[in-house]
Design a protein around this motif. Structure first.
Motif, PDB file in Angstrom:
ATOM      1  N   GLN A  32       6.778  15.520  37.317  1.00  0.00           N
ATOM      2  CA  GLN A  32       6.413  14.676  38.412  1.00  0.00           C
ATOM      3  C   GLN A  32       5.564  15.280  39.414  1.00  0.00           C
ATOM      4  OE1 GLN A  32       7.286  11.605  38.842  1.00  0.00           O
ATOM      5  NE2 GLN A  32       8.856  11.266  37.438  1.00  0.00           N
ATOM      6  N   ARG A  33       5.695  16.633  39.686  1.00  0.00           N
ATOM      7  CA  ARG A  33       4.905  17.320  40.446  1.00  0.00           C
ATOM      8  C   ARG A  33       3.435  17.215  40.256  1.00  0.00           C
ATOM      9  NH1 ARG A  33       1.568  22.514  39.967  1.00  0.00           N
ATOM     10  NH2 ARG A  33       0.569  22.560  41.796  1.00  0.00           N
ATOM     11  N   ALA A  34       3.139  17.368  38.824  1.00  0.00           N
ATOM     12  CA  ALA A  34       1.987  17.214  38.140  1.00  0.00           C
ATOM     13  C   ALA A  34       1.075  15.684  38.416  1.00  0.00           C
ATOM     14  CB  ALA A  34       1.705  17.642  36.716  1.00  0.00           C
ATOM     15  N   THR A  35       2.036  14.679  38.173  1.00  0.00           N
ATOM     16  CA  THR A  35       1.894  13.340  38.305  1.00  0.00           C
ATOM     17  C   THR A  35       1.466  12.980  40.031  1.00  0.00           C
ATOM     18  OG1 THR A  35       3.173  12.749  36.557  1.00  0.00           O
ATOM     19  CG2 THR A  35       2.635  10.977  38.352  1.00  0.00           C
ATOM     20  N   MET A  36       2.460  13.508  40.897  1.00  0.00           N
ATOM     21  CA  MET A  36       1.982  13.297  42.461  1.00  0.00           C
ATOM     22  C   MET A  36       0.725  14.046  42.798  1.00  0.00           C
ATOM     23  SD  MET A  36       4.426  11.189  43.430  1.00  0.00           S
ATOM     24  CE  MET A  36       4.428  10.487  41.888  1.00  0.00           C
ATOM     25  N   GLN A  37       0.618  15.248  42.219  1.00  0.00           N
ATOM     26  CA  GLN A  37      -0.416  16.086  42.634  1.00  0.00           C
ATOM     27  C   GLN A  37      -1.764  15.389  42.041  1.00  0.00           C
ATOM     28  OE1 GLN A  37      -1.417  20.039  40.385  1.00  0.00           O
ATOM     29  NE2 GLN A  37      -2.147  20.613  42.144  1.00  0.00           N
ATOM     30  N   GLY A  38      -1.805  14.774  40.942  1.00  0.00           N
ATOM     31  CA  GLY A  38      -3.145  13.927  40.468  1.00  0.00           C
ATOM     32  C   GLY A  38      -3.165  12.830  41.273  1.00  0.00           C
ATOM     33  N   LYS A  39      -2.092  12.070  41.834  1.00  0.00           N
ATOM     34  CA  LYS A  39      -2.460  10.911  42.633  1.00  0.00           C
ATOM     35  C   LYS A  39      -2.974  11.398  43.893  1.00  0.00           C
ATOM     36  CE  LYS A  39       1.196   7.928  40.752  1.00  0.00           C
ATOM     37  NZ  LYS A  39       2.487   7.493  40.968  1.00  0.00           N
ATOM     38  N   ARG A  40      -2.541  12.343  44.384  1.00  0.00           N
ATOM     39  CA  ARG A  40      -3.088  13.019  45.831  1.00  0.00           C
ATOM     40  C   ARG A  40      -4.610  13.537  45.611  1.00  0.00           C
ATOM     41  NH1 ARG A  40      -3.300  18.231  47.148  1.00  0.00           N
ATOM     42  NH2 ARG A  40      -1.431  18.989  45.850  1.00  0.00           N
ATOM     43  N   PHE A  63      -2.010   7.215  50.468  1.00  0.00           N
ATOM     44  CA  PHE A  63      -1.091   8.511  50.648  1.00  0.00           C
ATOM     45  C   PHE A  63       0.404   7.894  51.154  1.00  0.00           C
ATOM     46  CE2 PHE A  63      -5.065  11.237  51.999  1.00  0.00           C
ATOM     47  CZ  PHE A  63      -4.734  12.152  51.119  1.00  0.00           C
ATOM     48  N   GLU A  64       0.418   6.765  51.863  1.00  0.00           N
ATOM     49  CA  GLU A  64       1.715   6.730  52.318  1.00  0.00           C
ATOM     50  C   GLU A  64       2.533   5.860  51.135  1.00  0.00           C
ATOM     51  OE1 GLU A  64       0.384   3.189  54.796  1.00  0.00           O
ATOM     52  OE2 GLU A  64       0.189   4.508  56.523  1.00  0.00           O
ATOM     53  N   GLY A  65       1.854   5.323  50.123  1.00  0.00           N
ATOM     54  CA  GLY A  65       2.365   5.036  48.778  1.00  0.00           C
ATOM     55  C   GLY A  65       3.311   6.208  48.192  1.00  0.00           C
ATOM     56  N   ILE A  66       2.401   7.442  48.199  1.00  0.00           N
ATOM     57  CA  ILE A  66       2.941   8.484  47.472  1.00  0.00           C
ATOM     58  C   ILE A  66       4.007   9.136  48.150  1.00  0.00           C
ATOM     59  CG2 ILE A  66       2.084  10.886  46.688  1.00  0.00           C
ATOM     60  CD1 ILE A  66      -0.700   9.903  46.526  1.00  0.00           C
ATOM     61  N   ILE A  67       3.897   9.129  49.592  1.00  0.00           N
ATOM     62  CA  ILE A  67       5.117   9.468  50.444  1.00  0.00           C
ATOM     63  C   ILE A  67       6.404   8.682  50.026  1.00  0.00           C
ATOM     64  CG2 ILE A  67       6.003   9.987  52.547  1.00  0.00           C
ATOM     65  CD1 ILE A  67       2.798  10.602  53.314  1.00  0.00           C
ATOM     66  N   VAL A  68       6.009   7.383  50.033  1.00  0.00           N
ATOM     67  CA  VAL A  68       7.546   6.571  49.750  1.00  0.00           C
ATOM     68  C   VAL A  68       7.733   7.007  48.340  1.00  0.00           C
ATOM     69  CG1 VAL A  68       8.110   4.178  49.010  1.00  0.00           C
ATOM     70  CG2 VAL A  68       6.789   4.703  50.808  1.00  0.00           C
ATOM     71  N   ASN A  92       0.980  15.925  51.248  1.00  0.00           N
ATOM     72  CA  ASN A  92       0.430  14.514  51.380  1.00  0.00           C
ATOM     73  C   ASN A  92       0.124  14.211  53.059  1.00  0.00           C
ATOM     74  OD1 ASN A  92      -0.209  12.473  48.810  1.00  0.00           O
ATOM     75  ND2 ASN A  92       1.401  14.243  48.390  1.00  0.00           N
ATOM     76  N   LEU A  93       1.315  14.512  53.691  1.00  0.00           N
ATOM     77  CA  LEU A  93       1.414  14.373  55.106  1.00  0.00           C
ATOM     78  C   LEU A  93       0.191  14.840  55.753  1.00  0.00           C
ATOM     79  CD1 LEU A  93       5.078  14.573  55.400  1.00  0.00           C
ATOM     80  CD2 LEU A  93       3.849  12.260  56.178  1.00  0.00           C
ATOM     81  N   ILE A  94      -0.472  16.173  55.550  1.00  0.00           N
ATOM     82  CA  ILE A  94      -1.038  16.760  56.476  1.00  0.00           C
ATOM     83  C   ILE A  94      -2.745  15.964  56.135  1.00  0.00           C
ATOM     84  CG2 ILE A  94      -2.446  18.864  56.789  1.00  0.00           C
ATOM     85  CD1 ILE A  94       0.176  20.192  56.364  1.00  0.00           C
ATOM     86  N   PRO A  95      -3.118  15.866  55.010  1.00  0.00           N
ATOM     87  CA  PRO A  95      -4.559  15.181  54.801  1.00  0.00           C
ATOM     88  C   PRO A  95      -4.275  13.599  55.390  1.00  0.00           C
ATOM     89  CG  PRO A  95      -3.442  15.587  52.682  1.00  0.00           C
ATOM     90  CD  PRO A  95      -2.637  16.210  53.660  1.00  0.00           C
TER      91      PRO A  95
END
Length: 569
Positions: A32-40, A63-68, A92-95
């Motif tokens: 999941q981290r790899a997936t989220m990192q790829g999206k970011r 970015f907001e969608g990833i955080i959700v 995600n929140l910082i960028p």
């Protein structure tokens, strides 16, 4: 907008934690981290310095969608066991805050930064980041910066760690004792190795001792006896640098306990070699029988994890250490059986030589031998790669880590990647999970969190040696050298020959003490992947071999000989 360097910094801040072992919930967290990192990364690469407001709004929405997604209950549960996945919310929140600021949405930018601190107060100096220049006059931004610095203010000890002075106040002496006791109580991971030790009673016992110490030297004479009670090689108290020569000066001799005798096994000064020979037995030190001297004057200051570790530290590392201004008097018996007395200075040898590091040689029958003396830097990796043209053509390979006191586990893994096409799996690691709410609701317990570490894929372009391999080990194989041994053992790539290793690995937490001293506490517990313990025991060889008094005097190496015999078979 290029990927913000800050997100990389955040990941580097937690870079000591890697991937999950296959088949565990941590593996799902890693995926999941790899997936989220790829999206970011995709969002960050979609914008640059010239992006239009529309492009920035689209990036903000993504970015907001990833955080959700990261805030979903199932994802939060996975993140509780994975530091990397947990960090993705912050990353995600910082960028996102930077994008909001470029859209002149200051309140949204501040809200994003405030949200980033709901999971971690990481010491990021937001006010020094050019992207947030527009927030510097905002009171909320000042509060964000203040929170970011709280970790440093809470855990650093400048008020307790004043520089060296000959005398410390009673309050400072008590504070130093209290700090070490508290850090161990909260974070030390091997209390089960000293299950009969009442750590709270130890504190009470040591209070009057540190209060009675009149000088800083006397204070550290007391305090340095405290850490050894925890029986761990990565848990220590060190005196101030100003007292270093008082405690640690020693003549250029190496000694060892061999066949229950204290033996000189190395002399690195030609002038001293005229007086003391390799193979001499030390029977008395300063008028006391050598072993009685060791037990009375050395053993109480030795932090060690295993019997072999303790013997090595007492009789090799610390036996002759002491005040550089005072000589040490030795009674010796040579190979001829004759006794002689001599007085040896602990310092002042201009002719001390150093043996070559990372010795490489080609032995009989085209067997390659390399000594990996430490993993403090990539010097061993570079020495191995320099010798690679010879190693790859050798019939067998011997890797010697008998004198490797550790460093970085990664350098050992870089060597191992040249021995296999399989993933290099290191130790499984655990930390204590301090949750005061669980303690308040359910009573006192020690909870463990497995770190997401384990597999380390070998780069596909690394050349691999496919011949037989033997690794030489001993009690001086310590820390990262033991991580190397564990990974090698789990690969089932060859034989470990020699003696059990020191039996001490882990991550020490270091902090300063009053008067300029230092302390460290072991805060990471390591095992084999299958749960077998090696800390407190040592990594065991498949073939046991050890030096003898005769081999020291003749210059033979029984451990290497045993390895060569096994490889020949």
């Amino acid at each position: 907008m290029r990927p913000h360097p800050l997100s990389f910094c955040v990941l580097m801040f937690i870079s000591s934690i890697a991937m999950a072992a296959p088949g565990t919930p941590l593996e799902r967290a890693h995926d999941q981290r790899a997936t989220m990192q790829g999206k970011r990364n995709a969002v960050q690469h979609s914008i640059n310095e010239t992006s239009t407001p529309g492009q920035l709004r689209e990036a903000a929405a993504r970015f907001e969608g990833i955080i959700v997604e990261l805030d979903q209950p199932a994802m939060r549960d996975l993140a509780n066991g994975s530091t990397y996945l947990r960090a993705e919310r912050l990353n995600n929140l910082i960028p996102l805050a930077e994008v909001y600021l470029r859209l002149d949405m200051k309140d949204k930018a501040l809200e994003a930064l405030e949200q980033s601190q709901r999971s971690s107060w990481i010491p990021i100096e937001f006010d020094k980041i050019p992207a947030f220049e527009g927030l510097r006059n905002e009171p909320r931004f000042a509060a964000i910066n203040a929170r970011a610095r709280l970790g440093t203010r809470i855990f650093d000890t400048p008020a307790l760690a004043a520089g060296y002075q000959e005398k410390l106040s009673v309050a400072e002496r008590i504070a130093g004792l209290s700090l070490f006791w508290h850090e161990a109580r909260q974070n030390f991971v091997y209390f089960d190795h000293v299950s009969n030790l009442d750590w709270n009673k130890v504190y009470l016992d040591y209070l009057p001792k540190v209060m009675a110490a009149q000088t800083t030297r006397e204070y550290y004479d007391v305090l340095m006896r405290l850490a050894p009670l925890l029986q761990d090689g990565h848990t220590n108290i060190y005196p101030p640098d100003a007292l270093s020569s008082t405690y640690y000066s020693r003549p250029p001799l190496r000694t060892a306990l061999i066949e229950d005798k204290v033996v000189v096994v190395g002399v690195s000064s030609p002038s001293l070699e005229k007086i003391i020979k390799v193979g001499d037995e030390i029977i008395e030190i300063d008028g006391m029988p050598a072993k009685a001297y060791a037990q009375q004057n050395v053993a109480p200051f030795v932090s060690s994890s295993t019997p072999q570790d303790k013997i090595m530290r007492i009789y090799t590392n610390q036996l002759l250490a002491g005040d550089g201004a005072k000589p040490v008097h030795l009674s010796l018996v040579g190979a001829d059986g004759k006794q002689r007395d001599t007085s040896v200075q602990r310092s002042g040898y201009p002719d001390v030589g150093k043996p070559p590091e990372f010795e490489f040689k080609l032995l009989k029958d085209n067997v390659a031998y390399i000594a990996l003396d430490h993993f403090q830097s990539d010097a061993g990796v570079r020495a191995f790669e320099k010798a690679w043209p010879v190693i790859e053509k050798a019939t067998a390979l011997v890797i010697d880590v008998r004198n490797n006191g550790g460093g970085s586990t990664e350098f050992g893994h870089q060597i191992l990647r040249h021995l296999t096409n399989q993933p290099v799996r290191g130790a499984a690691s655990y930390v204590r999970l301090g949750d005061p709410v669980i303690r308040a609701q359910h009573g006192n317990a020690v909870h463990w969190l497995r770190l997401d570490g384990g597999a380390d894929e070998r780069p596909g372009n690394a050349p691999v040696f496919t011949g037989p391999v033997a690794v030489l080990s001993g009690p001086r194989s310590f820390s990262a050298a033991e991580d190397f041994l564990v990974a090698f053992d789990q690969l089932q790539r060859g034989l470990i020959v020699g003696e059990a290793s020191g039996g001490s690995s882990g991550q020490p937490l270091s902090f300063e003490l009053p008067g300029g001293g230092m302390a460290r506490i072991c805060v990471k517990r390591d095992t084999y992947q299958d749960g077998r313990e090696f800390v407190g025991k040592g990594v065991m060889p498949q073939i046991e071999a050890r030096p003898t008094l005769q081999s020291v005097r003749t210059g033979e190496d029984p451990v290497l000989a045993a390895a060569l015999l096994a490889l020949a078979r």
